[in-house]
Design a protein around this motif. Structure first.
Motif, PDB file in Angstrom:
ATOM      1  N   LYS A  23       0.826  -1.212   0.000  1.00 10.19           N
ATOM      2  CA  LYS A  23       0.000   0.000   0.000  1.00 10.19           C
ATOM      3  C   LYS A  23       0.860   1.263   0.000  1.00 10.19           C
ATOM      4  O   LYS A  23       0.486   2.270  -0.604  1.00 10.19           O
ATOM      5  CB  LYS A  23      -0.954   0.009   1.193  1.00 10.19           C
ATOM      6  CG  LYS A  23      -2.048  -1.020   1.077  1.00 10.19           C
ATOM      7  CD  LYS A  23      -2.891  -0.766  -0.150  1.00 10.19           C
ATOM      8  CE  LYS A  23      -3.934  -1.814  -0.354  1.00 10.19           C
ATOM      9  NZ  LYS A  23      -4.686  -1.659  -1.594  1.00 10.19           N
ATOM     10  N   ILE A  24       2.015   1.205   0.665  1.00 14.69           N
ATOM     11  CA  ILE A  24       2.922   2.357   0.641  1.00 14.69           C
ATOM     12  C   ILE A  24       3.450   2.561  -0.768  1.00 14.69           C
ATOM     13  O   ILE A  24       3.496   3.684  -1.273  1.00 14.69           O
ATOM     14  CB  ILE A  24       4.086   2.164   1.638  1.00 14.69           C
ATOM     15  CG1 ILE A  24       3.574   2.243   3.070  1.00 14.69           C
ATOM     16  CG2 ILE A  24       5.178   3.194   1.416  1.00 14.69           C
ATOM     17  CD1 ILE A  24       4.604   1.850   4.104  1.00 14.69           C
ATOM     18  N   ARG A  25       3.849   1.483  -1.422  1.00 15.55           N
ATOM     19  CA  ARG A  25       4.369   1.593  -2.795  1.00 15.55           C
ATOM     20  C   ARG A  25       3.312   2.119  -3.759  1.00 15.55           C
ATOM     21  O   ARG A  25       3.623   2.832  -4.709  1.00 15.55           O
ATOM     22  CB  ARG A  25       4.869   0.232  -3.287  1.00 15.55           C
ATOM     23  CG  ARG A  25       6.272  -0.044  -2.838  1.00 15.55           C
ATOM     24  CD  ARG A  25       6.848  -1.261  -3.535  1.00 15.55           C
ATOM     25  NE  ARG A  25       7.453  -2.085  -2.511  1.00 15.55           N
ATOM     26  CZ  ARG A  25       7.112  -3.327  -2.221  1.00 15.55           C
ATOM     27  NH1 ARG A  25       6.190  -3.939  -2.923  1.00 15.55           N
ATOM     28  NH2 ARG A  25       7.703  -3.977  -1.253  1.00 15.55           N
ATOM     29  N   GLN A  26       2.061   1.767  -3.521  1.00 13.58           N
ATOM     30  CA  GLN A  26       0.973   2.237  -4.376  1.00 13.58           C
ATOM     31  C   GLN A  26       0.499   3.630  -3.980  1.00 13.58           C
ATOM     32  O   GLN A  26      -0.424   4.162  -4.592  1.00 13.58           O
ATOM     33  CB  GLN A  26      -0.216   1.272  -4.302  1.00 13.58           C
ATOM     34  CG  GLN A  26       0.056  -0.098  -4.865  1.00 13.58           C
ATOM     35  CD  GLN A  26      -1.097  -1.053  -4.613  1.00 13.58           C
ATOM     36  OE1 GLN A  26      -2.016  -0.780  -3.845  1.00 13.58           O
ATOM     37  NE2 GLN A  26      -1.053  -2.198  -5.274  1.00 13.58           N
ATOM     38  N   SER A  27       1.099   4.206  -2.962  1.00 11.88           N
ATOM     39  CA  SER A  27       0.732   5.527  -2.440  1.00 11.88           C
ATOM     40  C   SER A  27      -0.727   5.592  -2.004  1.00 11.88           C
ATOM     41  O   SER A  27      -1.402   6.602  -2.188  1.00 11.88           O
ATOM     42  CB  SER A  27       1.022   6.604  -3.479  1.00 11.88           C
ATOM     43  OG  SER A  27       2.389   6.647  -3.775  1.00 11.88           O
ATOM     44  N   LYS A  28      -1.228   4.519  -1.436  1.00  9.85           N
ATOM     45  CA  LYS A  28      -2.614   4.492  -0.969  1.00  9.85           C
ATOM     46  C   LYS A  28      -2.725   4.704   0.533  1.00  9.85           C
ATOM     47  O   LYS A  28      -3.816   4.833   1.062  1.00  9.85           O
ATOM     48  CB  LYS A  28      -3.278   3.174  -1.353  1.00  9.85           C
ATOM     49  CG  LYS A  28      -3.471   3.039  -2.840  1.00  9.85           C
ATOM     50  CD  LYS A  28      -4.377   1.918  -3.180  1.00  9.85           C
ATOM     51  CE  LYS A  28      -4.598   1.900  -4.690  1.00  9.85           C
ATOM     52  NZ  LYS A  28      -5.580   0.934  -5.080  1.00  9.85           N
ATOM     53  N   VAL A  29      -1.579   4.739   1.211  1.00 11.03           N
ATOM     54  CA  VAL A  29      -1.580   4.986   2.645  1.00 11.03           C
ATOM     55  C   VAL A  29      -0.337   5.815   2.973  1.00 11.03           C
ATOM     56  O   VAL A  29       0.710   5.668   2.350  1.00 11.03           O
ATOM     57  CB  VAL A  29      -1.598   3.660   3.441  1.00 11.03           C
ATOM     58  CG1 VAL A  29      -0.304   2.901   3.303  1.00 11.03           C
ATOM     59  CG2 VAL A  29      -1.914   3.879   4.901  1.00 11.03           C
ATOM     60  N   GLN A  30      -0.492   6.706   3.925  1.00 14.70           N
ATOM     61  CA  GLN A  30       0.637   7.531   4.321  1.00 14.70           C
ATOM     62  C   GLN A  30       1.607   6.699   5.160  1.00 14.70           C
ATOM     63  O   GLN A  30       1.196   5.810   5.909  1.00 14.70           O
ATOM     64  CB  GLN A  30       0.168   8.734   5.133  1.00 14.70           C
ATOM     65  CG  GLN A  30      -0.639   9.706   4.327  1.00 14.70           C
ATOM     66  CD  GLN A  30      -1.069  10.900   5.163  1.00 14.70           C
ATOM     67  OE1 GLN A  30      -0.778  10.986   6.351  1.00 14.70           O
ATOM     68  NE2 GLN A  30      -1.761  11.815   4.537  1.00 14.70           N
ATOM     69  N   ILE A  31       2.863   7.006   5.034  1.00 16.31           N
ATOM     70  CA  ILE A  31       3.893   6.260   5.744  1.00 16.31           C
ATOM     71  C   ILE A  31       3.685   6.362   7.249  1.00 16.31           C
ATOM     72  O   ILE A  31       3.850   5.382   7.974  1.00 16.31           O
ATOM     73  CB  ILE A  31       5.297   6.742   5.330  1.00 16.31           C
ATOM     74  CG1 ILE A  31       5.550   6.380   3.869  1.00 16.31           C
ATOM     75  CG2 ILE A  31       6.364   6.137   6.222  1.00 16.31           C
ATOM     76  CD1 ILE A  31       6.831   6.908   3.298  1.00 16.31           C
ATOM     77  N   GLU A  32       3.286   7.544   7.721  1.00 21.60           N
ATOM     78  CA  GLU A  32       3.072   7.734   9.161  1.00 21.60           C
ATOM     79  C   GLU A  32       2.005   6.786   9.695  1.00 21.60           C
ATOM     80  O   GLU A  32       2.123   6.266  10.807  1.00 21.60           O
ATOM     81  CB  GLU A  32       2.658   9.178   9.468  1.00 21.60           C
ATOM     82  CG  GLU A  32       3.704  10.212   9.139  1.00 21.60           C
ATOM     83  CD  GLU A  32       3.652  10.638   7.677  1.00 21.60           C
ATOM     84  OE1 GLU A  32       2.613  10.457   7.011  1.00 21.60           O
ATOM     85  OE2 GLU A  32       4.672  11.140   7.189  1.00 21.60           O
ATOM     86  N   ASP A  33       0.946   6.562   8.918  1.00 23.07           N
ATOM     87  CA  ASP A  33      -0.119   5.671   9.364  1.00 23.07           C
ATOM     88  C   ASP A  33       0.292   4.208   9.292  1.00 23.07           C
ATOM     89  O   ASP A  33      -0.135   3.391  10.110  1.00 23.07           O
ATOM     90  CB  ASP A  33      -1.376   5.891   8.515  1.00 23.07           C
ATOM     91  CG  ASP A  33      -1.965   7.275   8.716  1.00 23.07           C
ATOM     92  OD1 ASP A  33      -1.805   7.837   9.819  1.00 23.07           O
ATOM     93  OD2 ASP A  33      -2.578   7.804   7.776  1.00 23.07           O
TER      94      ASP A  33
END
Length: 116
Positions: A23-33
């Motif tokens: 999900k991080i690679r797909q930019s669907k969730v913020q890294i902080e979350d």
């Protein structure tokens, strides 16, 4: 801790870490979350790989069984996450209300200027 619980924890932890990385690679969730979920998964992975640590913490805290400790730990961590999410939602609601009020005032001022 039973071998079945250990295997389930290892599989669930690894799947959660892989899912968050995807999900991080797909930019669907913020890294902080996603950091929370990765750390949570690593904690469960450590407990499942080193069951002696969970047994020691269980005895230290006076909890009846290791499985109860794992469930209690999971519930406690998720309650902390829920509390943090509640704070975040409250802050976002305040920002939305302020933005809505600002837009309403700006439109009212523009309308009054247009009427003159």
């Amino acid at each position: 801790m039973s071998i079945v619980l250990r295997v389930i924890l290892i599989i669930a932890s690894l799947l959660t870490i892989l899912y968050m990385m995807r999900k991080i690679r797909q930019s669907k969730v913020q890294i902080e979350d996603s950091i929370f979920w990765v750390i949570f998964s690593v904690i469960l992975l450590i407990i499942s790989i080193f069951p002696g640590l969970a047994d020691w913490l269980t005895r230290l805290l006076g909890i009846y069984s290791t499985v109860n400790f794992v469930f209690l730990l999971t519930i406690f961590i998720l309650l902390i996450k829920l509390f943090l999410m509640t704070i975040k939602v409250s802050q976002l609601e305040n920002k939305i209300r302020e933005l809505t009020q600002r837009i309403a005032v700006e439109r009212t001022v523009e309308k009054e200027k247009g009427d003159q």
